[in-house]
Design a protein around this motif. Structure first.
Motif, mmCIF file in Angstrom:
data_model
loop_
_atom_site.group_PDB
_atom_site.id
_atom_site.type_symbol
_atom_site.label_atom_id
_atom_site.label_comp_id
_atom_site.label_asym_id
_atom_site.label_seq_id
_atom_site.Cartn_x
_atom_site.Cartn_y
_atom_site.Cartn_z
ATOM 1 N N LEU A 19 0.849 -1.180 0.000
ATOM 2 C CA LEU A 19 0.000 0.000 0.000
ATOM 3 C C LEU A 19 0.892 1.239 0.000
ATOM 4 O O LEU A 19 2.018 1.196 0.534
ATOM 5 C CB LEU A 19 -0.925 0.023 1.227
ATOM 6 N N PRO A 20 0.432 2.345 -0.578
ATOM 7 C CA PRO A 20 1.305 3.536 -0.679
ATOM 8 C C PRO A 20 1.371 4.346 0.610
ATOM 9 O O PRO A 20 1.137 5.551 0.639
ATOM 10 C CB PRO A 20 0.620 4.333 -1.805
ATOM 11 N N PHE A 131 5.233 13.234 0.709
ATOM 12 C CA PHE A 131 5.068 12.324 -0.422
ATOM 13 C C PHE A 131 3.616 11.873 -0.582
ATOM 14 O O PHE A 131 3.230 11.419 -1.658
ATOM 15 C CB PHE A 131 6.010 11.132 -0.277
ATOM 16 N N GLY A 132 2.824 12.006 0.481
ATOM 17 C CA GLY A 132 1.390 11.775 0.337
ATOM 18 C C GLY A 132 0.753 12.832 -0.557
ATOM 19 O O GLY A 132 -0.060 12.524 -1.433
ATOM 20 N N ARG A 250 -11.335 2.149 -8.864
ATOM 21 C CA ARG A 250 -12.610 2.705 -8.411
ATOM 22 C C ARG A 250 -12.451 3.659 -7.225
ATOM 23 O O ARG A 250 -13.190 4.628 -7.109
ATOM 24 C CB ARG A 250 -13.565 1.570 -8.021
ATOM 25 N N VAL A 251 -11.492 3.389 -6.355
ATOM 26 C CA VAL A 251 -11.401 4.188 -5.125
ATOM 27 C C VAL A 251 -10.390 5.322 -5.225
ATOM 28 O O VAL A 251 -10.392 6.221 -4.399
ATOM 29 C CB VAL A 251 -11.067 3.299 -3.910
ATOM 30 N N SER A 252 -9.506 5.301 -6.195
ATOM 31 C CA SER A 252 -8.449 6.306 -6.385
ATOM 32 C C SER A 252 -7.427 6.239 -5.251
ATOM 33 O O SER A 252 -7.530 5.422 -4.327
ATOM 34 C CB SER A 252 -9.037 7.718 -6.498
ATOM 35 N N MET A 253 -6.467 7.140 -5.282
ATOM 36 C CA MET A 253 -5.419 7.198 -4.267
ATOM 37 C C MET A 253 -5.811 8.066 -3.071
ATOM 38 O O MET A 253 -5.082 8.132 -2.078
ATOM 39 C CB MET A 253 -4.120 7.743 -4.879
ATOM 40 N N LEU A 254 -6.954 8.733 -3.152
ATOM 41 C CA LEU A 254 -7.325 9.706 -2.129
ATOM 42 C C LEU A 254 -7.395 9.126 -0.717
ATOM 43 O O LEU A 254 -6.892 9.762 0.223
ATOM 44 C CB LEU A 254 -8.647 10.371 -2.496
ATOM 45 N N PRO A 255 -7.999 7.942 -0.498
ATOM 46 C CA PRO A 255 -8.032 7.425 0.881
ATOM 47 C C PRO A 255 -6.645 7.241 1.482
ATOM 48 O O PRO A 255 -6.453 7.494 2.681
ATOM 49 C CB PRO A 255 -8.752 6.071 0.718
ATOM 50 N N TYR A 259 -5.078 9.225 4.690
ATOM 51 C CA TYR A 259 -4.480 8.473 5.796
ATOM 52 C C TYR A 259 -3.078 8.988 6.110
ATOM 53 O O TYR A 259 -2.720 9.182 7.276
ATOM 54 C CB TYR A 259 -4.428 6.981 5.461
ATOM 55 N N ARG A 260 -2.294 9.230 5.060
ATOM 56 C CA ARG A 260 -0.934 9.716 5.259
ATOM 57 C C ARG A 260 -0.929 11.089 5.925
ATOM 58 O O ARG A 260 -0.113 11.355 6.824
ATOM 59 C CB ARG A 260 -0.187 9.764 3.923
ATOM 60 N N LEU A 261 -1.820 11.964 5.489
ATOM 61 C CA LEU A 261 -1.883 13.296 6.088
ATOM 62 C C LEU A 261 -2.277 13.212 7.563
ATOM 63 O O LEU A 261 -1.693 13.900 8.416
ATOM 64 C CB LEU A 261 -2.877 14.174 5.319
#
Length: 273
Positions: A19-20, A131-132, A250-255, A259-261
């Protein structure tokens, strides 16, 4: 290591490696947050080998196809489909080159950071947030039109250079390589697949270096802890890869960005208390 610590760290590694959100940062933060002593390098090697086994098993057909196509191409054969597989295999090789050159110098930076709990905590918080935001920007601005077979040698080196930065905790190897892939126009699924394929030689190299360090400084090894850690991280990582690739378009990288923020903000708040 007690059983709770073993299970906790193995689960964290299996979940975060692909996971990123940075597995190395979480492996350092987890014992600090739960009051454990930082785990030995041997355990980190074991859980990384577990995640390596997961990605090898998950992409076994792709790996066999690429290896077969690369050998066929070397002999001057291969149909168009095989040439595509061979090209992808060579792009993974090229993308691995920067870590061979920059890995050891950056590893020394990591060793210095690990000696100071306060410093490394601030570094993890900063890289987690910074990097988030870069991941979010790449996801929003990228064209997301190309598949992984469109990667050329320039793009492969670009992704590889981004990956080298991930030695710094909190960066996220998968996150930074996906960011680079999105910047060059890959779809989320393609950027993720190439990132996971690139993890194979990278984890192998990191494991070889870490194993050499262990042999140079032998210590008592809790083999049962290593076996449990490797097995659990394998199961969690395999499930994570499957779910991530199934839902990422479908969910994109936004979640993951949010989370990172949030994680970075909480870490900074705890440090400043």
């Amino acid at each position: 290591m007690d059983s709770i610590q073993i299970v906790l760290l193995a689960f964290v590694q299996g979940l975060t490696e692909f996971l990123p959100i940075s597995s190395s940062g979480h492996l350092i933060l987890t014992p600090l947050l739960f009051g454990y002593k930082l785990q030995d390098l041997s355990f980190d090697v074991a859980v990384h080998l577990g995640t390596l086994a997961a990605v090898l098993l998950y992409f076994r057909r792709d790996l066999i196809a690429m290896a077969s196509a690369m050998l066929s191409g070397a002999r001057g054969g291969g149909d168009p489909a095989q040439r595509k597989d061979a090209r992808l295999g060579w792009m993974v090789v090229i993308a691995t080159l920067p870590i061979l050159v920059l890995g050891l110098p950056l590893k020394h930076v990591l060793e210095v950071l690990r000696t100071d709990d306060m410093l490394i905590t601030v570094v993890i918080a900063s890289t987690t947030i910074g990097f988030g935001l870069l991941l979010w920007y790449a996801d929003v601005r990228g064209s997301r039109r190309l598949d992984e077979y469109a990667i050329n040698w320039v793009a492969a080196l670009f992704i590889g250079l981004f990956q080298a930065i991930a030695i710094i905790p909190g960066t996220s190897r998968s996150g930074i390589t996906m960011t680079a892939g999105l910047f060059i126009g890959l779809t989320r699924h393609a950027a993720s697949r190439f990132s996971f394929l690139l993890a194979i030689p990278t984890i192998l190299l990191a494991g070889a270096v870490a194993t050499n360090d262990l042999l140079a400084a032998p210590a008592a090894v809790d083999w049962s802890a290593l076996a449990i850690g490797a097995g659990l991280s394998f199961a969690v990582a395999y499930t994570t890869i499957h779910l991530f690739l199934t839902f990422i378009e479908r969910v994109s990288m936004l979640p993951f960005v949010l989370y990172r923020l949030l994680l970075g903000a909480v870490i900074l708040w705890l440090v400043l208390l």
